[in-house]
Design an enzyme around this catalytic site. Sequence first.
Site, PDB file in Angstrom:
ATOM      1  N   CYS A 127      -2.101   8.943   2.496  1.00  0.00           N
ATOM      2  CA  CYS A 127      -1.793   8.448   1.148  1.00  0.00           C
ATOM      3  C   CYS A 127      -2.904   8.766   0.142  1.00  0.00           C
ATOM      4  CB  CYS A 127      -1.499   6.960   1.191  1.00  0.00           C
ATOM      5  SG  CYS A 127      -2.791   6.032   2.010  1.00  0.00           S
ATOM      6  N   GLU A 137       0.889  -1.171   0.000  1.00  0.00           N
ATOM      7  CA  GLU A 137       0.000   0.000   0.000  1.00  0.00           C
ATOM      8  C   GLU A 137       0.922   1.214   0.000  1.00  0.00           C
ATOM      9  OE1 GLU A 137      -1.547   2.933   0.555  1.00  0.00           O
ATOM     10  OE2 GLU A 137      -2.137   2.535   2.625  1.00  0.00           O
TER      11      GLU A 137
HETATM   12  P1  NAD Z   1      10.290   7.213   4.885  1.00  0.00           P
HETATM   13  O1  NAD Z   1      10.206   6.612   3.524  1.00  0.00           O
HETATM   14  O2  NAD Z   1      11.595   7.286   5.566  1.00  0.00           O
HETATM   15  O3  NAD Z   1       9.340   6.405   5.902  1.00  0.00           O
HETATM   16  C1  NAD Z   1       7.993   6.113   5.620  1.00  0.00           C
HETATM   17  C2  NAD Z   1       7.608   4.832   6.361  1.00  0.00           C
HETATM   18  O4  NAD Z   1       8.277   3.714   5.791  1.00  0.00           O
HETATM   19  C3  NAD Z   1       8.040   4.860   7.832  1.00  0.00           C
HETATM   20  O5  NAD Z   1       7.025   4.259   8.594  1.00  0.00           O
HETATM   21  C4  NAD Z   1       9.304   4.038   7.855  1.00  0.00           C
HETATM   22  O6  NAD Z   1       9.473   3.394   9.110  1.00  0.00           O
HETATM   23  C5  NAD Z   1       9.053   3.037   6.760  1.00  0.00           C
HETATM   24  N1  NAD Z   1      10.268   2.560   6.106  1.00  0.00           N
HETATM   25  C6  NAD Z   1      11.205   3.305   5.486  1.00  0.00           C
HETATM   26  N2  NAD Z   1      12.164   2.513   4.955  1.00  0.00           N
HETATM   27  C7  NAD Z   1      11.825   1.233   5.254  1.00  0.00           C
HETATM   28  C8  NAD Z   1      12.409  -0.029   4.984  1.00  0.00           C
HETATM   29  N3  NAD Z   1      13.521  -0.158   4.254  1.00  0.00           N
HETATM   30  N4  NAD Z   1      11.782  -1.145   5.465  1.00  0.00           N
HETATM   31  C9  NAD Z   1      10.634  -1.047   6.169  1.00  0.00           C
HETATM   32  N5  NAD Z   1      10.040   0.123   6.446  1.00  0.00           N
HETATM   33  C10 NAD Z   1      10.617   1.251   5.992  1.00  0.00           C
HETATM   34  O7  NAD Z   1       9.688   8.665   4.752  1.00  0.00           O
HETATM   35  P2  NAD Z   1       9.023   9.679   5.760  1.00  0.00           P
HETATM   36  O8  NAD Z   1       9.599  11.013   5.521  1.00  0.00           O
HETATM   37  O9  NAD Z   1       8.929   9.162   7.148  1.00  0.00           O
HETATM   38  O10 NAD Z   1       7.563   9.657   5.146  1.00  0.00           O
HETATM   39  C11 NAD Z   1       7.288  10.301   3.915  1.00  0.00           C
HETATM   40  C12 NAD Z   1       7.122   9.368   2.769  1.00  0.00           C
HETATM   41  O11 NAD Z   1       6.625   8.123   3.200  1.00  0.00           O
HETATM   42  C13 NAD Z   1       6.096   9.938   1.813  1.00  0.00           C
HETATM   43  O12 NAD Z   1       6.734  10.250   0.616  1.00  0.00           O
HETATM   44  C14 NAD Z   1       5.045   8.887   1.623  1.00  0.00           C
HETATM   45  O13 NAD Z   1       5.032   8.398   0.311  1.00  0.00           O
HETATM   46  C15 NAD Z   1       5.468   7.751   2.486  1.00  0.00           C
HETATM   47  N6  NAD Z   1       4.411   7.367   3.431  1.00  0.00           N
HETATM   48  C16 NAD Z   1       3.341   6.767   2.902  1.00  0.00           C
HETATM   49  C17 NAD Z   1       2.323   6.389   3.737  1.00  0.00           C
HETATM   50  C18 NAD Z   1       1.101   5.727   3.187  1.00  0.00           C
HETATM   51  O14 NAD Z   1       0.091   5.723   3.870  1.00  0.00           O
HETATM   52  N7  NAD Z   1       1.161   5.123   2.013  1.00  0.00           N
HETATM   53  C19 NAD Z   1       2.405   6.643   5.106  1.00  0.00           C
HETATM   54  C20 NAD Z   1       3.550   7.259   5.610  1.00  0.00           C
HETATM   55  C21 NAD Z   1       4.560   7.617   4.749  1.00  0.00           C
END
Ligand code: NAD
Length: 478
Positions: A286, A252
Amino acid sequence: MASEYPELFLHIDGARLSADGRASETVVNPATEEPLGTLPHATQTDLDAALAAADGVNAAWRNENPDARGRILRGAAALIRERGADLARIATLESGKPIGQTRIEVEMSAGIFEWYAEEGRRAYGRVLVRQSPGTRMLVVKEPVGPVAGFAPWNFPLGNPARKLGAPLAAGCPCILKPAEETPASALGILQCLLDAGLPQGVASVVFGVPSEVSSYLIASDVIRGITFTGSVPVGKSLMRLAADGMKRTTMELGGHAPVVVCEDADLAMVLDASVGAKFRNAGQVCVSPTRFIVHQSLYEPFVDGFAERVAALQVGNGLDEANHMGPLIHERRLRDVSAFVEDARSEGARVVCGGRRVADPGYFYAPTVIADVPMSARLMQEEPFGPIALINPFAELDEAIAEANRLPYGLAAFGFSNAASVTRRLGDELEAGMVGINSFAISVPASPFGGIKESGHGSEEGIEGLNDMLTTKFISEA
Ligand code: NAD
């Protein structure tokens, strides 16, 4: 450390493991930038213990009576409601969301568990028409096996409930890695399951460096399914890891939701609904509506009406009931959002309101409306994941639909019109996993939540979410 914030730990095979000797990080309140607590990181030994626990209970949990599994989920839902005020307050402390929104998440989480308590009983297969007398041909559904779930911070209670509900109902043990930003909310949801009778080891909660935890868990032979919510790039990298073990994935991922506003739409209704939907959780959702594609006859009144409504939004600490919008989750997000706006400005977009950081301390950014946004602006290609509404005009419906479908994302899309011929086209032609027509409400426990194109595959919630946690077996008996 805030006294009203609970102690943090890893929860592995029924045991609470605290920081002693482990690496740790500080959890910060994004509205005040003050420390809330210290979060231990799991060591490889801890992850091995969680994997061994999931493996050890797998046979018993997959063979457990689905009614018994349902009773635990239903019990957890009741406890979530009973503890709702506390859970909502903790989720607001960690995420900054207005308290009214975390109260809705309490209900969302309870609703997901209740729905799966029922649906787990309906993991039906089918009996095929036999080829000859005395033979039997069955299609049966079986639990996929132990699942590793990765939940982000934007729905501190709802995301863990989504990640746990379907696997547990299907008979899959689950190791959950919630976001390190919002750990106490996830631990609160786990505690409700445990207090409702979830056997030790069926669900463990671990924290750490996300990439390290995910690569270790996904590589383990114990894990058969992966469910991730987060960004497209991280989703792709986890799929690559899953490919080595040919493991089932539910992804997702991000979105860049278009909103097509046609000339016959009810302007006041669309504006009221749009501003509420856009700035929910400061746009860190999202399915947040992002690209407003508005018929040219309504364009200027739409931009003005949007800005007027935004001016009435109160931004501040989510614990204060008067505030409509809280901070962004962390400083990195604040930097990303500011950079997007500065880029759009330099490309010649019209920043109608907002476009700046507000209040300090706290990761607050003003609700921002940007009109006449050129294609060269990064915001027209990349997900802002922040409080930014982009507004551009269109002349013909074909053009609006083409613009809506232009990006590789396909999570949510919305359309507003009172003409049946137009709403039918929008429903059929918008490329998204979820389409809202004259409404931004696109998620209930019974409905599949998920995207197409680069926004991912599979679903959470709905019968589809249960199905993602089941494999299909054909049994032919002569
Ligand atoms: P980020 O990509 O660092 O983290 C987003 C989420 O992914 C966090 O919960 C993090 O713990 C997890 N994550 C990151 N790398 C991972 C890995 N290698 N393995 C497992 N989990 C991992 O970015 P951020 O600045 O915290 O959030 C912004 C970005 O994250 C946005 O661009 C958005 O697309 C995405 N995001 C999407 C949703 C959603 O509901 N689809 C929710 C939160 C964040």
